[in-house]
Enzyme design. Structure first.
Site, PDB file in Angstrom:
ATOM      1  N   ARG A 232      -2.436  11.414 -11.000  1.00 40.71           N
ATOM      2  CA  ARG A 232      -1.571  11.910 -10.007  1.00 40.71           C
ATOM      3  C   ARG A 232      -0.051  11.946 -10.666  1.00 40.71           C
ATOM      4  O   ARG A 232       0.883  12.721 -10.164  1.00 40.71           O
ATOM      5  CB  ARG A 232      -1.783  11.165  -8.743  1.00 40.71           C
ATOM      6  CG  ARG A 232      -2.959  11.338  -8.121  1.00 40.71           C
ATOM      7  CD  ARG A 232      -3.209  10.116  -7.005  1.00 40.71           C
ATOM      8  NE  ARG A 232      -3.261   8.957  -7.466  1.00 40.71           N
ATOM      9  CZ  ARG A 232      -3.175   7.687  -6.644  1.00 40.71           C
ATOM     10  NH1 ARG A 232      -3.354   8.132  -5.253  1.00 40.71           N
ATOM     11  NH2 ARG A 232      -3.191   6.551  -7.064  1.00 40.71           N
TER      12      ARG A 232
ATOM     13  N   HIS B 114       0.754  -1.416   0.200  1.00 40.98           N
ATOM     14  CA  HIS B 114      -0.059  -0.015  -0.214  1.00 40.98           C
ATOM     15  C   HIS B 114       0.782   1.336  -0.059  1.00 40.98           C
ATOM     16  O   HIS B 114       1.341   1.550  -1.089  1.00 40.98           O
ATOM     17  CB  HIS B 114      -1.128   0.021   1.106  1.00 40.98           C
ATOM     18  CG  HIS B 114      -2.116   1.077   1.229  1.00 40.98           C
ATOM     19  ND1 HIS B 114      -2.508   1.437   0.079  1.00 40.98           N
ATOM     20  CD2 HIS B 114      -2.933   1.285   2.019  1.00 40.98           C
ATOM     21  CE1 HIS B 114      -3.419   2.441   0.380  1.00 40.98           C
ATOM     22  NE2 HIS B 114      -3.815   2.268   1.583  1.00 40.98           N
TER      23      HIS B 114
END
Length: 427
Positions: free
Chosen positions: A318, A263
């Site tokens: 992003r 993550h």
């Protein structure tokens, strides 16, 4: 009452009624089906969560409250917080009021600094950061008011108070974790005139003569703020908060998930790979050298870090934002030039690998390189930056969930033997 809280007091009651009516009318409709592979595959793709703050369509990337991220690159984190909670961007007056509210709650209790000072010198920065959040649980407005018998309709108000108290303090906590863990000197006091991101840069103590690092942090905190409700950190925090554990418990729990290699640690692995490429070729490699090295990497059974995404099937917006920032402020930096060149080469290589569904870069392929350029070279700290930003979304999701009166999260688990019976009966 602050302008933001007053606006939410107007927005939430009719919205809660609308959702209750929606569920009452269509509650028996099937919205998703689950295969055995999904049950054993981390629930990937199962539609069973509600998150109104953001969504991530595979063909567009992050959309915050109906606005595609590419239209928000110039917004400050405080504006994004307002947007996450209300569905609207703030007016200049509303933004100023929110900034004043955060400033009024930014002082960190002394016992937090004492706890951090007594932790082992080699503690991981995320352990320090999450411990600081959790140790502040005694400050929870929600916990105090719940113990006093607060009405269910008021849960969101107390959760909002916790949100403001937490978000206001994260820049100071994050900055001190950096200075303490990496021996950068004593804690730097807050700049009472600075905005949320600029104050963080001030307290972290890195040089910022042209305010480029401040601009980067405003962008960074905006880009990482939210990513719907199914990722590990958001889902974990929402599950914890659904038990009416306050935001201090929920946020620290969710961010513990963000600390995982699958993550929040991904950008460190991406940057390490890029630095390794530069070292291997003694500088920025040519397109031909990169293509050959990419095939060598893949043929050895390894992956190219930063490429591919669980949801997206396009270049992560992003990533585009960080690429644009680097081209504007440090286009000749060898690390950044390598990131840009990898983008020119690697997708075409990955398209030739049949099993790869998404050959495009995600945010992690570029974010680390931008931070590294400005002198923050301590990889293990990068997830703290991610956490400061992601707290905006996690906390906003909690306020909305409590306002809508959502119940405790409790999916059903089965044993492998039970699944065998289901599959055999269906065969």
């Amino acid at each position: 009452m602050s302008m933001l809280k007053e606006k939410l007091a107007q927005i939430f009651p009719p919205l809660r009624q609308e959702i209750q009516s929606f569920v009452k009318q269509y509650g028996d409709k099937v919205v998703s089906q689950v295969t055995l592979a999904q049950a054993y595959g981390g629930m990937r793709g199962v539609k069973c969560l509600v998150c109104d703050t953001s969504e991530v369509p595979p063909d567009k990337g992050l959309i915050i409250r109906g606005i595609e991220l590419k239209y928000l690159f110039d917004k400050w984190p405080e504006e994004i917080l307002w947007l996450l909670l209300t569905g609207e961007l703030p007016t200049p007056e509303e933004l100023k009021d929110l900034q004043a509210e955060l400033k009024a709650h930014e002082e960190v209790p002394d016992y937090v600094w004492q706890v951090l000072d007594t932790m082992p010198a080699d503690s991981h920065p995320m352990t320090m950061f999450n411990t600081a959040i959790l140790v502040m649980q005694r400050e929870s407005v929600f916990a105090k008011r719940y113990a006093q018998g607060m009405k269910k309709e008021e849960y969101w108000e107390a959760t909002y108070d916790d949100l403001i108290n937490i978000i206001a303090k994260l820049p100071a906590i994050g900055a001190y974790v950096y200075r303490k863990r990496f021996n950068k000197g004593p804690r730097i006091e807050s700049d009472k005139t600075a905005d949320w991101a600029k104050n963080f840069v001030h307290m972290i103590g890195l040089p910022d003569p042209n305010e480029e690092l401040t601009k980067l942090m405003r962008l960074y905190f905006t880009l990482h703020c939210d990513h719907e409700g199914g990722n590990v950190s958001a889902f974990s925090a929402a599950t914890i908060n659904s038990a009416l554990s306050d935001l201090y418990y929920a946020l620290s729990g969710g961010l513990n998930g963000l600390a995982g290699p699958l993550h929040g640690l991904a950008n460190q692995e991406c940057l390490a790979w890029i630095i390794g490429v530069v070292e291997k070729f003694g500088g920025v490699p040519t397109h031909e050298e990169l293509e050959k090295y990419a095939w060598e990497t893949l043929n050895s059974g390894r992956v190219i870090p930063g490429y591919g995404h669980a949801v997206l099937r396009i270049t992560d917006p992003r990533f585009d934002a960080f690429l644009e920032f680097g081209k504007k402020y440090f286009p000749e930096d060898p690390i950044f030039k390598t990131v840009a060149r990898v983008y020119e080469v690697v997708p075409n290589v990955l398209k030739q690998v049949q099993k790869i569904k998404d050959p495009w870069p995600n945010v992690d392929a570029a974010s680390g390189a931008t931070i590294y350029h400005y002198g923050m070279t301590e990889f293990s700290y990068y997830t703290v930056l991610f956490s400061i930003s992601r707290a905006l979304g996690i906390c906003s999701q909690a306020v909305v969930a409590r306002a809508m009166g959502y119940p405790i999260t409790r999916p059903k688990s089965l044993t492998t033997a039970s699944y065998r019976k289901i599959v055999e009966a269906a065969s």
